[in-house]
Write a protein that holds these residues in place. Structure first.
Motif, PDB file in Angstrom:
ATOM      1  N   LYS A   9      -8.494  18.988  -8.198  1.00 33.80           N
ATOM      2  CA  LYS A   9      -9.813  18.418  -7.906  1.00 33.80           C
ATOM      3  C   LYS A   9     -10.740  18.561  -9.116  1.00 33.80           C
ATOM      4  CE  LYS A   9     -13.153  17.967  -4.198  1.00 33.80           C
ATOM      5  NZ  LYS A   9     -14.416  18.108  -4.913  1.00 33.80           N
ATOM      6  N   HIS A  10     -10.623  19.680  -9.815  1.00 37.77           N
ATOM      7  CA  HIS A  10     -11.422  19.883 -11.029  1.00 37.77           C
ATOM      8  C   HIS A  10     -11.241  18.696 -11.978  1.00 37.77           C
ATOM      9  CE1 HIS A  10     -13.131  22.124 -14.493  1.00 37.77           C
ATOM     10  NE2 HIS A  10     -12.215  21.474 -15.179  1.00 37.77           N
ATOM     11  N   PHE A  11     -10.002  18.220 -12.104  1.00 33.59           N
ATOM     12  CA  PHE A  11      -9.717  17.153 -13.073  1.00 33.59           C
ATOM     13  C   PHE A  11      -9.913  15.747 -12.498  1.00 33.59           C
ATOM     14  CE2 PHE A  11      -7.736  20.893 -14.846  1.00 33.59           C
ATOM     15  CZ  PHE A  11      -8.139  20.821 -16.175  1.00 33.59           C
ATOM     16  N   ALA A  12     -10.102  15.666 -11.186  1.00 35.46           N
ATOM     17  CA  ALA A  12     -10.468  14.366 -10.590  1.00 35.46           C
ATOM     18  C   ALA A  12     -11.957  14.111 -10.775  1.00 35.46           C
ATOM     19  CB  ALA A  12     -10.097  14.330  -9.111  1.00 35.46           C
ATOM     20  N   GLY A  13     -12.720  15.179 -11.060  1.00 35.40           N
ATOM     21  CA  GLY A  13     -14.159  15.038 -11.300  1.00 35.40           C
ATOM     22  C   GLY A  13     -14.870  14.515 -10.056  1.00 35.40           C
ATOM     23  N   ASP A  14     -15.747  13.528 -10.250  1.00 33.72           N
ATOM     24  CA  ASP A  14     -16.528  12.992  -9.132  1.00 33.72           C
ATOM     25  C   ASP A  14     -15.814  11.855  -8.404  1.00 33.72           C
ATOM     26  OD1 ASP A  14     -18.576  14.756  -9.653  1.00 33.72           O
ATOM     27  OD2 ASP A  14     -19.571  13.377 -11.062  1.00 33.72           O
ATOM     28  N   THR A  15     -14.644  11.486  -8.866  1.00 37.10           N
ATOM     29  CA  THR A  15     -13.936  10.367  -8.233  1.00 37.10           C
ATOM     30  C   THR A  15     -13.454  10.786  -6.839  1.00 37.10           C
ATOM     31  OG1 THR A  15     -13.188   9.704 -10.436  1.00 37.10           O
ATOM     32  CG2 THR A  15     -12.040   8.723  -8.559  1.00 37.10           C
ATOM     33  N   ASP A  52      -4.064  16.617 -16.459  1.00 38.00           N
ATOM     34  CA  ASP A  52      -4.213  15.615 -17.524  1.00 38.00           C
ATOM     35  C   ASP A  52      -3.972  14.202 -16.982  1.00 38.00           C
ATOM     36  OD1 ASP A  52      -5.138  17.130 -19.635  1.00 38.00           O
ATOM     37  OD2 ASP A  52      -3.130  17.547 -20.467  1.00 38.00           O
ATOM     38  N   GLY A  53      -3.100  14.079 -16.001  1.00 37.34           N
ATOM     39  CA  GLY A  53      -2.879  12.760 -15.377  1.00 37.34           C
ATOM     40  C   GLY A  53      -4.160  12.239 -14.726  1.00 37.34           C
ATOM     41  N   ASN A  54      -4.877  13.113 -14.029  1.00 33.34           N
ATOM     42  CA  ASN A  54      -6.145  12.704 -13.398  1.00 33.34           C
ATOM     43  C   ASN A  54      -7.179  12.337 -14.455  1.00 33.34           C
ATOM     44  OD1 ASN A  54      -5.064  13.126 -10.902  1.00 33.34           O
ATOM     45  ND2 ASN A  54      -6.230  14.975 -10.427  1.00 33.34           N
ATOM     46  N   TRP A  55      -7.231  13.124 -15.521  1.00 30.99           N
ATOM     47  CA  TRP A  55      -8.176  12.811 -16.601  1.00 30.99           C
ATOM     48  C   TRP A  55      -7.849  11.445 -17.201  1.00 30.99           C
ATOM     49  CZ3 TRP A  55      -6.905  12.122 -21.858  1.00 30.99           C
ATOM     50  CH2 TRP A  55      -8.012  11.819 -22.657  1.00 30.99           C
ATOM     51  N   TYR A  56      -6.564  11.206 -17.444  1.00 34.88           N
ATOM     52  CA  TYR A  56      -6.139   9.916 -18.015  1.00 34.88           C
ATOM     53  C   TYR A  56      -6.509   8.763 -17.082  1.00 34.88           C
ATOM     54  CZ  TYR A  56      -3.091   6.333 -20.035  1.00 34.88           C
ATOM     55  OH  TYR A  56      -2.608   5.177 -20.593  1.00 34.88           O
ATOM     56  N   ALA A  57      -6.233   8.938 -15.799  1.00 31.32           N
ATOM     57  CA  ALA A  57      -6.539   7.885 -14.806  1.00 31.32           C
ATOM     58  C   ALA A  57      -8.032   7.569 -14.815  1.00 31.32           C
ATOM     59  CB  ALA A  57      -6.094   8.331 -13.416  1.00 31.32           C
ATOM     60  N   ASN A  58      -8.867   8.592 -14.798  1.00 31.15           N
ATOM     61  CA  ASN A  58     -10.326   8.390 -14.827  1.00 31.15           C
ATOM     62  C   ASN A  58     -10.772   7.718 -16.122  1.00 31.15           C
ATOM     63  OD1 ASN A  58     -11.488   9.218 -12.405  1.00 31.15           O
ATOM     64  ND2 ASN A  58     -11.412  11.386 -12.970  1.00 31.15           N
ATOM     65  N   ASP A  59     -10.240   8.214 -17.240  1.00 34.95           N
ATOM     66  CA  ASP A  59     -10.683   7.743 -18.549  1.00 34.95           C
ATOM     67  C   ASP A  59     -10.291   6.288 -18.801  1.00 34.95           C
ATOM     68  OD1 ASP A  59     -11.931   8.711 -21.058  1.00 34.95           O
ATOM     69  OD2 ASP A  59     -10.012   8.069 -21.932  1.00 34.95           O
ATOM     70  N   ARG A  61     -11.617   3.767  -8.194  1.00 35.68           N
ATOM     71  CA  ARG A  61     -12.535   4.066  -7.092  1.00 35.68           C
ATOM     72  C   ARG A  61     -12.019   5.219  -6.243  1.00 35.68           C
ATOM     73  NH1 ARG A  61     -11.783   1.873  -1.787  1.00 35.68           N
ATOM     74  NH2 ARG A  61     -10.323   0.132  -1.643  1.00 35.68           N
ATOM     75  N   ALA A  62     -10.749   5.536  -6.409  1.00 32.53           N
ATOM     76  CA  ALA A  62     -10.185   6.702  -5.724  1.00 32.53           C
ATOM     77  C   ALA A  62      -8.940   7.155  -6.477  1.00 32.53           C
ATOM     78  CB  ALA A  62      -9.818   6.350  -4.281  1.00 32.53           C
ATOM     79  N   ILE A  63      -8.686   8.453  -6.387  1.00 28.30           N
ATOM     80  CA  ILE A  63      -7.446   9.023  -6.939  1.00 28.30           C
ATOM     81  C   ILE A  63      -6.683   9.676  -5.797  1.00 28.30           C
ATOM     82  CG2 ILE A  63      -6.500  10.938  -8.312  1.00 28.30           C
ATOM     83  CD1 ILE A  63      -8.613  10.481 -10.391  1.00 28.30           C
TER      84      ILE A  63
END
Ligand code: BES
Ligand code: MN
Ligand code: ZN
Length: 511
Positions: free
Chosen positions: A464-470, A372-379, A384-386
């Motif tokens: 990685k699933h939650f980082a998506g394409d980032t 959820d942290g990765n999703w929040y960061a992306n959203d 440009r990177a996580i």
């Protein structure tokens, strides 16, 4: 003036417009000057093969010191330390001879470790010490080395002593650096002092016991620590975590009286797209209903928030340096306990991005909150990177022990920068493969499940699933958050692992 006031006055009036480093962490005071001072103890930095000879010494003084050095087999090799009685011409009791090898070749990390061993050799009650760099002929190299050695001293002098009714004595010493280019040395020192302060905050966050360092308490600590810095802090409360649909983050604290929070600390020192540092802040890990059943596996699981400490400390360091970078720390904070309302093994929970996750093991909670942290960061930040950093898996410890953190990386430029940052800072990383492990987190019940084999890869695949394409990297720092005895730049206790690594990584990417 107290040492602390002096320290902040020094920072304010310095050549760098750094914010005041009014540190509660150190009772030492560091200054740089080209004027000599008399102190009882003088540390002399000696390049290999150089005679120990100060301008104020007589011929017999020089002979006495060099004879003592020879008897002790002191040759000035890098990190050699020898104490000798001071000759008459020096108003001192002791000289500490510190070898620097070839000063142009001494790496940053070697210099920091030398500083740490000097700090360990000096008595904490010493009022003042002169660090004499006059035998290093190149003023630029002397300034650079001084700042690295001073950084190592600071890192080693930290104490987590807030739980001691009579704190064992912290070093109380005024450190005077005798250098030919004091402005340059001080400027470099203040940049490294910013990093040290970030490390100290990370160490505090790591070490706070589980009943005192619950999610909301960490939010308060971070808020207080960042208040003088140019950082925009967003606090997502348990109610908001729920409203936003971050079911994974919510689920981990469901058995606790302390709900899950998420903290985002944004330092915008450039207009580039931000780099998101997403760190695991599980404030205590009992395992949940997949309870950690051996005393050694559950003890010290307050350190399971070290990843959050690392990202908070790194962003603080970059902000205090006023670095030209755009960086955000995202720290999901949870308390993995058991009760009648705790998540049960086999429950299915909906993530912020809508993924349905089978919680096959409640002890694999770090990836849940980081997902959820990765999703929040992306959203919210479109980074440009996580970078994920976490005390994530026991299998990392099995594979690499504590000398290296495990690395996963989706992109060549991110990978080479983090490996280089690891070598420079001594917080080393070793890459593990993710290619060829497709399907390891497939679930027979839901979209994906939170466990798989091998364990370290399964954790990484989940993140990685939650980082998506980032573009993404992940650092599994399990067992690197704490040392049980004094080791180099770390006094026994929390290490603050990741602050120096991530700070350097961000610098490398922006260059
Ligand atoms: N926080 C632990 C990982 C850990 C173990 C950190 C040892 C530091 C030292 C993590 O949440 C965990 O419990 N991982 C489990 C996952 C497993 C149940 C799939 C592990 O790796 O054993
Ligand atoms: Mn766990
Ligand atoms: Zn954990």
């Amino acid at each position: 003036m107290s040492l602390k006031q002096v320290m902040s006055a020094l920072a304010v009036s310095s050549v760098l417009s750094l914010p005041a480093l009014a540190s509660d962490y150190l009772d030492t005071f560091t200054s740089f000057s080209d004027e000599n001072k008399d102190t009882k103890t003088r540390v002399i930095f000696v390049p290999e093969g150089t005679a120990v000879e100060l301008p104020e010494w007589s011929g017999s003084d020089v002979n006495a010191v060099n004879r003592a050095a020879e008897i002790e087999e002191f040759k000035g090799e890098a990190s050699q330390l020898t104490t000798v009685i001071a000759p008459e011409g020096t108003k001192a009791n002791h000289l500490l001879l510190a070898g620097v090898g070839d000063p142009a070749e001494l790496s940053r990390f070697e210099a920091e470790k030398l500083g740490a061993s000097i700090a360990a050799a000096l008595k904490p009650e010493l009022e003042s010490v002169v660090f004499d760099t006059r035998l290093i002929s190149n003023p630029g190299i002397a300034a650079e080395l001084s700042s690295h050695i001073a950084h190592g001293i600071d890192l080693r002098n930290y104490r987590f002593d807030r739980y001691q009714s009579e704190p064992k004595e912290r070093p109380q010493t005024a450190y005077h650096w005798l250098v030919k280019s004091p402005d340059m040395a001080e400027k470099k020192y203040l940049a490294s002092r910013a990093i040290a302060e970030g490390v100290f905050v990370a160490r505090d966050i790591t070490a706070l016991p589980g009943s005192d360092g619950y999610p909301e308490a960490i939010v308060k600590l971070a808020q207080e620590a960042m208040k003088d810095l140019n950082i925009e802090l967003t606090i997502v409360t348990p109610e908001q975590v729920d409203e936003m649909g971050m079911g994974l983050l919510k689920s981990v604290s469901q058995g606790s009286q302390h709900g899950s929070y998420l903290l985002a600390a944004h330092y915008k020192g450039s207009n580039a797209d931000p780099i998101a540092l997403v760190g695991k802040g599980n404030t205590f890990d009992t395992g949940g209903y997949n309870l950690k059943t051996s005393s050694s596996s559950i003890l010290r699981m307050q350190t399971d928030k070290a990843g959050a400490g690392a990202v908070i400390g790194a962003v603080m360091a970059l902000a205090a340096q006023e670095a030209p970078v755009n960086v955000v720390a995202v720290a999901p904070l949870s308390h993995n306990l058991i009760s009648g309302s705790a998540t049960l093994p086999g429950d299915v929970v909906k993530a912020g991005d809508g993924t349905l996750v089978e919680i096959a093991n409640t002890d694999a909670e770090g990836r849940l909150i980081l997902g959820d942290g990765n999703w929040y960061a992306n959203d919210k930040f479109k980074p440009r990177a996580i970078a994920n950093i976490a005390t994530l898996t026991g299998s990392k410890v099995g594979a690499l022990g504590t000398g290296y953190a495990a690395l996963f990386a989706s992109e060549d430029d991110l990978r080479s920068a983090i490996i280089e940052a690891g070598n420079v800072t001594g917080e080393k990383v070793w890459e593990l493969p993710l290619e060829g492990y497709d399907g390891i987190i497939d679930s027979p019940l839901a979209d994906i499940r939170n466990i798989g084999s091998p364990g370290t890869q399964a954790g990484a695949a989940f993140l990685k699933h939650f980082a998506g394409d980032t573009p993404w990297i992940h650092i599994d720092m399990a067992a690197d958050a704490m040392v049980s005895s004094d080791t180099g730049i770390h006094p026994a206790g929390p290490t603050g692992f990741g602050v120096r690594l991530l700070t350097e990584w961000v610098h490398q990417l922006e260059n």
